[in-house]
Scaffold this active site. Structure first.
Site, PDB file in Angstrom:
ATOM      1  N   PRO A  70       0.277  -1.408  -0.088  1.00 35.13           N
ATOM      2  CA  PRO A  70       0.269   0.585   0.374  1.00 35.13           C
ATOM      3  C   PRO A  70       0.843   1.146   0.077  1.00 35.13           C
ATOM      4  O   PRO A  70       1.837   1.075   0.792  1.00 35.13           O
ATOM      5  CB  PRO A  70      -0.757   0.027   1.388  1.00 35.13           C
ATOM      6  CG  PRO A  70       0.356  -0.912   2.481  1.00 35.13           C
ATOM      7  CD  PRO A  70       1.019  -1.848   1.737  1.00 35.13           C
ATOM      8  N   ARG A  83      -0.658   4.883  -1.105  1.00 36.07           N
ATOM      9  CA  ARG A  83      -2.331   5.880  -0.655  1.00 36.07           C
ATOM     10  C   ARG A  83      -2.035   6.220   1.261  1.00 36.07           C
ATOM     11  O   ARG A  83      -2.617   7.046   1.661  1.00 36.07           O
ATOM     12  CB  ARG A  83      -2.950   6.051  -1.267  1.00 36.07           C
ATOM     13  CG  ARG A  83      -4.070   6.799  -0.821  1.00 36.07           C
ATOM     14  CD  ARG A  83      -5.597   6.943  -2.905  1.00 36.07           C
ATOM     15  NE  ARG A  83      -5.166   6.153  -4.173  1.00 36.07           N
ATOM     16  CZ  ARG A  83      -4.635   6.457  -4.380  1.00 36.07           C
ATOM     17  NH1 ARG A  83      -4.915   7.541  -4.734  1.00 36.07           N
ATOM     18  NH2 ARG A  83      -4.332   6.343  -5.730  1.00 36.07           N
ATOM     19  N   TYR A 100      -6.140  13.120 -12.934  1.00 36.87           N
ATOM     20  CA  TYR A 100      -7.217  12.235 -12.801  1.00 36.87           C
ATOM     21  C   TYR A 100      -8.282  12.966 -12.496  1.00 36.87           C
ATOM     22  O   TYR A 100      -9.557  12.332 -11.736  1.00 36.87           O
ATOM     23  CB  TYR A 100      -7.172  11.574 -11.501  1.00 36.87           C
ATOM     24  CG  TYR A 100      -5.103  10.828 -10.970  1.00 36.87           C
ATOM     25  CD1 TYR A 100      -4.946  10.599 -12.261  1.00 36.87           C
ATOM     26  CD2 TYR A 100      -4.430  11.716 -10.161  1.00 36.87           C
ATOM     27  CE1 TYR A 100      -3.985  10.039 -11.921  1.00 36.87           C
ATOM     28  CE2 TYR A 100      -3.689  10.577 -10.123  1.00 36.87           C
ATOM     29  CZ  TYR A 100      -2.508  10.401 -11.183  1.00 36.87           C
ATOM     30  OH  TYR A 100      -1.307  10.130 -11.540  1.00 36.87           O
ATOM     31  N   CYS A 105      -0.441  28.620 -15.783  1.00 35.71           N
ATOM     32  CA  CYS A 105      -1.458  28.916 -16.732  1.00 35.71           C
ATOM     33  C   CYS A 105      -1.962  27.664 -17.317  1.00 35.71           C
ATOM     34  O   CYS A 105      -1.563  27.754 -18.640  1.00 35.71           O
ATOM     35  CB  CYS A 105      -0.753  29.965 -17.774  1.00 35.71           C
ATOM     36  SG  CYS A 105       0.054  31.555 -17.266  1.00 35.71           S
ATOM     37  N   TYR A 138       0.715  10.915  -3.989  1.00 35.79           N
ATOM     38  CA  TYR A 138       1.041  11.641  -5.515  1.00 35.79           C
ATOM     39  C   TYR A 138       0.945  13.159  -4.934  1.00 35.79           C
ATOM     40  O   TYR A 138       0.259  13.710  -5.515  1.00 35.79           O
ATOM     41  CB  TYR A 138      -0.270  10.739  -5.549  1.00 35.79           C
ATOM     42  CG  TYR A 138       0.147   9.071  -5.596  1.00 35.79           C
ATOM     43  CD1 TYR A 138       1.111   8.538  -6.199  1.00 35.79           C
ATOM     44  CD2 TYR A 138      -0.613   8.570  -5.001  1.00 35.79           C
ATOM     45  CE1 TYR A 138       1.560   6.979  -5.775  1.00 35.79           C
ATOM     46  CE2 TYR A 138      -0.395   6.882  -4.486  1.00 35.79           C
ATOM     47  CZ  TYR A 138       0.558   6.395  -5.241  1.00 35.79           C
ATOM     48  OH  TYR A 138       0.404   5.216  -4.798  1.00 35.79           O
TER      49      TYR A 138
END
Ligand code: LLP
Length: 416
Positions: free
Chosen positions: A279, A281, A321, A346, A373
């Site tokens: 794992p 996250r 995402y 921008c 992340y």
């Protein structure tokens, strides 16, 4: 487990610290990632306990590679899943034991294979028959043997953003089942490889253990076949991917994934194998926040914009995402009309979405669940320095990185 919370007066806390109080800390600036080390430690304890003795939690370092976080995890008995020579050197220097490290990656450089072999890590997780030959050749050239695992692509689709699904037919990752027999045969023919594991990783942001177990079942079948040939492997690695609550639905807890994995292992009569999970996250995501200053509101016919000093270069997930991150003001619970929160970069994709924050434009906002992340995917795009990092423990600032240096970027471009 702390992370972000609000008290009865509506004041927001993070990592045991009152956010408004920390905002006046003289050495802290914005945008900055704040991390709750105690929360990360507690989360790791729970998962390690759920996996039980003989299990190995190999943390996916790509989620967050700050050494302070790696040390907290290492002290809890957590190992590492790395995907580059850089990450491997980092975890070795932090003191993670080599037999608790695996390396994955579909296109490992020769130098990375060499480093992994010489460091004597638990296994190089091989992702193609072609790579079997490459690793065997390097082990031979170095005059030694290499511990390897085969990472299998289980051909299991998941309900997640296409960019984070890795275990389906069209993905570049892992050895397709159709090529597995060839890969096992090549390992067996080599006299410089020891096949010690079989691994998989079906993808990220899983809400329930079902797809995880489907992928794991494929690993189990291969391990049973291997044992029947008298060539049992040491460990099964079912991968990572345990989801976290980004405010749009609560996934099952990481412990439920670990228990489902153990149940499968028991049902398949494979308890004689070590169980590894990877794992990233779930160990760090909820325990990081991106704290930003509000530059100004901009009220137009199109939207009630809230312009902040953090941007897609600091936190890429929404742009890449279409990920949702909750955004809140530190001094008041959500109220008023929504603001459309955007950064200075921008690009139209530099957009964190619409959020009910506060009636008037606040002075700061906290982008929640940014511990995974976040910093690891940050860039200097638009000439922006990387954000500051602040490590909290015991309700105080343990340490922090220097204020970001915009001159560093300038010098690097002048030299280019
Ligand atoms: N093991 C392997 C082989 C992986 O490729 C990954 C993630 C993990 C473990 C850890 O997955 P986790 O438990 O963190 O879901 N940047 C994307 C996520 C990309 C994940 C890549 N591989 C995001 O921000 O959602």
């Amino acid at each position: 487990m702390a992370g972000f919370s609000r008290d009865s007066q509506g004041r927001a806390w993070f990592g045991g610290c009152l956010i408004t109080e920390l905002l006046s800390h003289p050495e802290l600036t914005t945008p900055a990632y704040w991390y709750d080390l105690d929360g990360i430690g507690a989360e790791a304890d729970e998962l390690v306990a759920a996996l039980g003795p003989g299990g190995l939690v190999a943390y996916a370092v790509k989620a967050n590679s700050a050494a302070s976080i790696l040390r907290v995890l290492k002290d809890r008995g957590v190992g590492a899943d790395v995907v580059s020579g850089g990450e491997l050197r980092l975890v070795l220097q932090v003191g993670v034991a080599p037999d608790r490290i695996v390396i994955s990656g579909v296109a490992k450089a020769t130098s990375e294979i060499d480093l992994a072999i010489s460091a004597g890590i638990r296994a190089i997780q091989i992702e193609s028959p072609e790579e079997v030959l490459r690793v065997a050749a390097r082990a031979q050239a170095l005059g030694t043997r290499a511990r390897v695992a085969l990472r299998i692509n289980p051909s299991v689709a998941i309900d997640a953003h296409a960019h984070v699904a890795t275990g389906h037919d069209k993905a570049k990752f892992g050895i397709p089942l159709a090529n597995a027999a060839e890969a096992f045969a090549l390992v067996d023919q080599s006299d410089s490889l020891d096949l010690v594991g079989i691994s998989t990783h079906v993808g990220s942001t899983l809400m329930t253990p079902e797809p995880y177990v489907s992928a794991a079942r494929v690993v189990c079948e291969l391990a049973i076949a291997r044992r029947a040939q008298g060539k049992a492997v040491e460990y099964l690695d079912f991968g990572g991917g345990f989801g976290i609550d980004y405010g749009r639905g609560k996934p099952e807890r990481p412990a439920a994934f670990a228990q489902a994995a153990r149940t499968l292992q028991r049902e398949q009569n494979l308890l004689d194998h070590r169980l590894v999970v990877e794992p990233g996250r779930c160990l760090v995501g909820a325990y990081g926040a991106l704290v930003c200053r509000v530059v100004q509101p901009k009220i137009t016919a199109a939207a009630r914009w809230l312009l902040i000093d953090g941007a897609m270069n600091d936190l890429l997930r929404p742009a890449l995402y279409q990920a949702h991150h909750r955004i809140e003001a530190p001094d008041t619970p959500p109220a008023g009309e929504p603001f459309r929160i955007v950064g200075p970069v921008c690009e139209s994709a530099d957009d964190f979405g619409s959020h009910v924050v506060s009636k008037q434009a606040p002075s700061h906002v906290v982008i929640r669940d940014a511990g995974a992340y976040g910093y690891t995917m940050a860039s200097n795009y638009n000439g922006r320095p990387l954000p500051q990092e602040v490590f909290l423990a015991g309700g105080a600032v343990l340490h922090h990185s220097p204020r970001p240096d915009a001159d560093g970027w300038l010098r690097s471009r002048l030299d280019a």
